[in-house]
Design an enzyme around this catalytic site. Structure first.
Site, mmCIF file in Angstrom:
data_model
loop_
_atom_site.group_PDB
_atom_site.id
_atom_site.type_symbol
_atom_site.label_atom_id
_atom_site.label_comp_id
_atom_site.label_asym_id
_atom_site.label_seq_id
_atom_site.Cartn_x
_atom_site.Cartn_y
_atom_site.Cartn_z
ATOM 1 N N CYS A 1 0.846 -1.199 0.000
ATOM 2 C CA CYS A 1 0.000 0.000 0.000
ATOM 3 C C CYS A 1 0.879 1.246 0.000
ATOM 4 O O CYS A 1 1.899 1.274 0.696
ATOM 5 C CB CYS A 1 -0.891 -0.012 1.239
ATOM 6 S SG CYS A 1 -2.035 1.381 1.334
ATOM 7 N N HIS B 1 -8.469 -3.942 -3.047
ATOM 8 C CA HIS B 1 -7.642 -3.112 -2.161
ATOM 9 C C HIS B 1 -8.129 -1.664 -2.166
ATOM 10 O O HIS B 1 -8.329 -1.054 -1.108
ATOM 11 C CB HIS B 1 -6.177 -3.182 -2.628
ATOM 12 C CG HIS B 1 -5.241 -2.335 -1.822
ATOM 13 N ND1 HIS B 1 -4.321 -2.868 -0.949
ATOM 14 C CD2 HIS B 1 -5.085 -0.988 -1.740
ATOM 15 C CE1 HIS B 1 -3.647 -1.886 -0.368
ATOM 16 N NE2 HIS B 1 -4.086 -0.731 -0.836
ATOM 17 N N GLU B 2 -8.360 -1.127 -3.360
ATOM 18 C CA GLU B 2 -8.762 0.288 -3.463
ATOM 19 C C GLU B 2 -10.182 0.502 -2.946
ATOM 20 O O GLU B 2 -10.470 1.516 -2.313
ATOM 21 C CB GLU B 2 -8.617 0.792 -4.898
ATOM 22 C CG GLU B 2 -7.203 0.695 -5.475
ATOM 23 C CD GLU B 2 -6.126 1.336 -4.603
ATOM 24 O OE1 GLU B 2 -6.430 2.275 -3.833
ATOM 25 O OE2 GLU B 2 -4.966 0.883 -4.683
ATOM 26 N N HIS C 1 -10.200 0.970 0.696
ATOM 27 C CA HIS C 1 -9.825 2.323 1.128
ATOM 28 C C HIS C 1 -11.054 3.235 1.258
ATOM 29 O O HIS C 1 -11.123 4.077 2.149
ATOM 30 C CB HIS C 1 -8.849 2.955 0.137
ATOM 31 C CG HIS C 1 -7.402 2.641 0.408
ATOM 32 N ND1 HIS C 1 -6.774 2.948 1.592
ATOM 33 C CD2 HIS C 1 -6.458 2.062 -0.376
ATOM 34 C CE1 HIS C 1 -5.503 2.569 1.533
ATOM 35 N NE2 HIS C 1 -5.280 2.008 0.351
#
Ligand SMILES: [Zn+2]
Length: 170
Positions: free
Chosen positions: A93, A135-136, A139
């Site tokens: 990250c 992953h994004e 966020h």
């Protein structure tokens, strides 16, 4: 348009649930900064394929990804589907670039979004793009890869990871 400072682990803003995008002019500005920030990060670190707006201090549901030789401009992305089948992968990250985290991700995903000009879009992904999108998307909900670490040996410094693992697990 400019590369921006990337928020680092410990910044409470990384834990905020991002809000929907207010308007497309804003989305265009943020996406330009995300692209420039990604490119600067790539120059400095020799890795990096995706970034979410919250990481440059804009807690809005916008993601910029470069994968498989094309950019993705994702405004207000939403999951349509994630496969039940999962796989293990070492994740990293921009907000903690020297830490590797082994996580479990869905093999295949499908999401809907708007382009920077408002056009509706959809993307179906497996493999590298699939894990990157997961992953994004995390966020945007204040979730970090470290939250998904599985087991006592799921965290490694990048240096130690390079010494021991090199190849991502499949
Ligand atoms: Zn990240």
């Amino acid at each position: 348009m400019a590369a921006r400072r990337i928020l680092q682990l410990g910044d409470p803003l990384l834990r905020v649930v991002s809000r929907p995008c207010p308007d497309l002019a804003y989305a265009e500005r943020v996406l330009a900064d995300l692209r420039d920030t990604l490119h600067e990060f790539q120059r400095a670190h020799s890795f990096g394929r995706g970034i979410s707006a919250v990481q440059i201090g804009e807690p809005v549901r916008i993601i910029y990804v470069e994968c498989e030789r094309r950019p993705y401009h994702l405004v207000d992305p939403a999951w349509e589907w994630q496969s039940a089948e999962t796989f293990e992968v070492w994740d990293d990250c921009f907000s903690f670039p020297n830490l590797m985290v082994r996580v479990r991700r869905a093999v295949a995903v499908r999401l809907r979004y708007r382009e920077a000009d408002g056009t509706p879009g959809a993307v179906e992904a497996t493999g590298a793009l699939s894990e990157l999108l997961q992953h994004e998307m995390d966020h945007l909900d204040g979730v970090l890869a470290i939250d998904r670490a599985e087991g006592q040996d799921a965290l490694a410094t990048r240096e130690e990871w390079e010494r021991r693992y090199r190849q991502p697990l499949q």
